[in-house]
Design a protein around this motif. Structure first.
Motif, PDB file in Angstrom:
ATOM      1  N   GLU A  78       0.863  -1.176   0.000  1.00  0.00           N
ATOM      2  CA  GLU A  78       0.000   0.000   0.000  1.00  0.00           C
ATOM      3  C   GLU A  78       0.901   1.228   0.000  1.00  0.00           C
ATOM      4  O   GLU A  78       1.985   1.197   0.596  1.00  0.00           O
ATOM      5  CB  GLU A  78      -0.885   0.007   1.251  1.00  0.00           C
ATOM      6  N   PRO A  79       0.493   2.298  -0.636  1.00  0.00           N
ATOM      7  CA  PRO A  79       1.336   3.497  -0.670  1.00  0.00           C
ATOM      8  C   PRO A  79       1.755   3.999   0.708  1.00  0.00           C
ATOM      9  O   PRO A  79       2.902   4.412   0.898  1.00  0.00           O
ATOM     10  CB  PRO A  79       0.455   4.529  -1.390  1.00  0.00           C
ATOM     11  N   SER A  80       0.862   3.928   1.672  1.00  0.00           N
ATOM     12  CA  SER A  80       1.210   4.399   3.020  1.00  0.00           C
ATOM     13  C   SER A  80       2.272   3.513   3.668  1.00  0.00           C
ATOM     14  O   SER A  80       3.140   4.005   4.386  1.00  0.00           O
ATOM     15  CB  SER A  80      -0.031   4.466   3.902  1.00  0.00           C
ATOM     16  N   VAL A  81       2.215   2.218   3.409  1.00  0.00           N
ATOM     17  CA  VAL A  81       3.216   1.295   3.952  1.00  0.00           C
ATOM     18  C   VAL A  81       4.560   1.540   3.288  1.00  0.00           C
ATOM     19  O   VAL A  81       5.598   1.584   3.960  1.00  0.00           O
ATOM     20  CB  VAL A  81       2.767  -0.176   3.766  1.00  0.00           C
ATOM     21  N   LEU A  97       5.588   4.321   1.982  1.00  0.00           N
ATOM     22  CA  LEU A  97       6.094   5.599   2.491  1.00  0.00           C
ATOM     23  C   LEU A  97       6.685   5.432   3.881  1.00  0.00           C
ATOM     24  O   LEU A  97       7.763   5.958   4.181  1.00  0.00           O
ATOM     25  CB  LEU A  97       4.967   6.638   2.510  1.00  0.00           C
ATOM     26  N   PHE A  98       6.007   4.689   4.741  1.00  0.00           N
ATOM     27  CA  PHE A  98       6.488   4.439   6.097  1.00  0.00           C
ATOM     28  C   PHE A  98       7.877   3.802   6.087  1.00  0.00           C
ATOM     29  O   PHE A  98       8.807   4.300   6.718  1.00  0.00           O
ATOM     30  CB  PHE A  98       5.486   3.532   6.830  1.00  0.00           C
ATOM     31  N   TYR A  99       8.019   2.708   5.329  1.00  0.00           N
ATOM     32  CA  TYR A  99       9.302   2.013   5.295  1.00  0.00           C
ATOM     33  C   TYR A  99      10.360   2.813   4.537  1.00  0.00           C
ATOM     34  O   TYR A  99      11.552   2.731   4.865  1.00  0.00           O
ATOM     35  CB  TYR A  99       9.143   0.606   4.728  1.00  0.00           C
ATOM     36  N   SER A 100       9.957   3.597   3.560  1.00  0.00           N
ATOM     37  CA  SER A 100      10.912   4.462   2.858  1.00  0.00           C
ATOM     38  C   SER A 100      11.488   5.511   3.798  1.00  0.00           C
ATOM     39  O   SER A 100      12.689   5.801   3.760  1.00  0.00           O
ATOM     40  CB  SER A 100      10.232   5.159   1.680  1.00  0.00           C
ATOM     41  N   ILE A 160      11.786   5.224   7.045  1.00  0.00           N
ATOM     42  CA  ILE A 160      12.700   4.519   7.954  1.00  0.00           C
ATOM     43  C   ILE A 160      14.029   4.271   7.256  1.00  0.00           C
ATOM     44  O   ILE A 160      15.104   4.510   7.831  1.00  0.00           O
ATOM     45  CB  ILE A 160      12.078   3.191   8.434  1.00  0.00           C
ATOM     46  N   ALA A 161      13.971   3.801   6.027  1.00  0.00           N
ATOM     47  CA  ALA A 161      15.194   3.518   5.264  1.00  0.00           C
ATOM     48  C   ALA A 161      16.025   4.784   5.091  1.00  0.00           C
ATOM     49  O   ALA A 161      17.251   4.767   5.298  1.00  0.00           O
ATOM     50  CB  ALA A 161      14.833   2.929   3.902  1.00  0.00           C
ATOM     51  N   ASN A 162      15.383   5.885   4.736  1.00  0.00           N
ATOM     52  CA  ASN A 162      16.105   7.141   4.552  1.00  0.00           C
ATOM     53  C   ASN A 162      16.752   7.616   5.842  1.00  0.00           C
ATOM     54  O   ASN A 162      17.905   8.038   5.848  1.00  0.00           O
ATOM     55  CB  ASN A 162      15.176   8.225   4.002  1.00  0.00           C
ATOM     56  N   SER A 163      16.025   7.533   6.942  1.00  0.00           N
ATOM     57  CA  SER A 163      16.582   8.007   8.211  1.00  0.00           C
ATOM     58  C   SER A 163      17.700   7.102   8.723  1.00  0.00           C
ATOM     59  O   SER A 163      18.613   7.571   9.396  1.00  0.00           O
ATOM     60  CB  SER A 163      15.489   8.156   9.267  1.00  0.00           C
ATOM     61  N   ALA A 164      17.639   5.814   8.388  1.00  0.00           N
ATOM     62  CA  ALA A 164      18.667   4.871   8.832  1.00  0.00           C
ATOM     63  C   ALA A 164      19.847   4.809   7.866  1.00  0.00           C
ATOM     64  O   ALA A 164      20.894   4.261   8.201  1.00  0.00           O
ATOM     65  CB  ALA A 164      18.069   3.476   8.990  1.00  0.00           C
ATOM     66  N   GLY A 165      19.659   5.343   6.662  1.00  0.00           N
ATOM     67  CA  GLY A 165      20.733   5.318   5.674  1.00  0.00           C
ATOM     68  C   GLY A 165      20.914   3.974   4.990  1.00  0.00           C
ATOM     69  O   GLY A 165      22.004   3.648   4.530  1.00  0.00           O
ATOM     70  N   TYR A 166      19.831   3.207   4.926  1.00  0.00           N
ATOM     71  CA  TYR A 166      19.866   1.898   4.271  1.00  0.00           C
ATOM     72  C   TYR A 166      18.907   1.896   3.095  1.00  0.00           C
ATOM     73  O   TYR A 166      17.937   2.652   3.071  1.00  0.00           O
ATOM     74  CB  TYR A 166      19.452   0.784   5.240  1.00  0.00           C
ATOM     75  N   LEU A 221      15.774   0.719   0.895  1.00  0.00           N
ATOM     76  CA  LEU A 221      14.440   0.246   1.264  1.00  0.00           C
ATOM     77  C   LEU A 221      14.389  -1.276   1.287  1.00  0.00           C
ATOM     78  O   LEU A 221      13.801  -1.880   2.195  1.00  0.00           O
ATOM     79  CB  LEU A 221      13.402   0.796   0.286  1.00  0.00           C
ATOM     80  N   GLU A 222      15.018  -1.909   0.303  1.00  0.00           N
ATOM     81  CA  GLU A 222      15.001  -3.384   0.225  1.00  0.00           C
ATOM     82  C   GLU A 222      15.589  -4.025   1.476  1.00  0.00           C
ATOM     83  O   GLU A 222      15.089  -5.045   1.948  1.00  0.00           O
ATOM     84  CB  GLU A 222      15.760  -3.860  -1.015  1.00  0.00           C
ATOM     85  N   GLN A 223      16.636  -3.421   2.033  1.00  0.00           N
ATOM     86  CA  GLN A 223      17.263  -3.982   3.237  1.00  0.00           C
ATOM     87  C   GLN A 223      16.338  -3.847   4.440  1.00  0.00           C
ATOM     88  O   GLN A 223      16.232  -4.760   5.259  1.00  0.00           O
ATOM     89  CB  GLN A 223      18.598  -3.288   3.526  1.00  0.00           C
ATOM     90  N   ILE A 224      15.664  -2.713   4.544  1.00  0.00           N
ATOM     91  CA  ILE A 224      14.731  -2.509   5.652  1.00  0.00           C
ATOM     92  C   ILE A 224      13.585  -3.516   5.568  1.00  0.00           C
ATOM     93  O   ILE A 224      13.206  -4.127   6.574  1.00  0.00           O
ATOM     94  CB  ILE A 224      14.185  -1.062   5.649  1.00  0.00           C
ATOM     95  N   LEU A 225      13.041  -3.720   4.379  1.00  0.00           N
ATOM     96  CA  LEU A 225      11.951  -4.688   4.216  1.00  0.00           C
ATOM     97  C   LEU A 225      12.423  -6.110   4.491  1.00  0.00           C
ATOM     98  O   LEU A 225      11.710  -6.900   5.126  1.00  0.00           O
ATOM     99  CB  LEU A 225      11.357  -4.578   2.812  1.00  0.00           C
TER     100      LEU A 225
END
Length: 50
Positions: free
Chosen positions: A9-12, A14-17, A19-25, A27-31
């Motif tokens: 879902e777009p909101s999901v 965006l949420f994980y994106s 997190i990925a941006n703030s962690a510097g990883y 998106l695929e790694q966060i998921l």
């Protein structure tokens, strides 16, 4: 490695994106990490209910 395609879902996404941006990883790694953690938790729960 096996490649899979996920539909989020777009909101999901965006949420994980965020997190990925703030962690510097990527998106695929966060998921990947989130799914791996969930699999471990579900496995422990399944073992506990036996």
């Amino acid at each position: 490695m096996v490649r899979v395609t996920l539909s989020l879902e777009p909101s999901v996404a965006l949420f994980y994106s965020r997190i990925a941006n703030s962690a510097g990883y990527p998106l695929e790694q966060i998921l990947t990490d989130a799914l791996f953690k969930l699999a471990g938790e579900l496995s422990l729960e399944a073992i506990a209910t036996e």
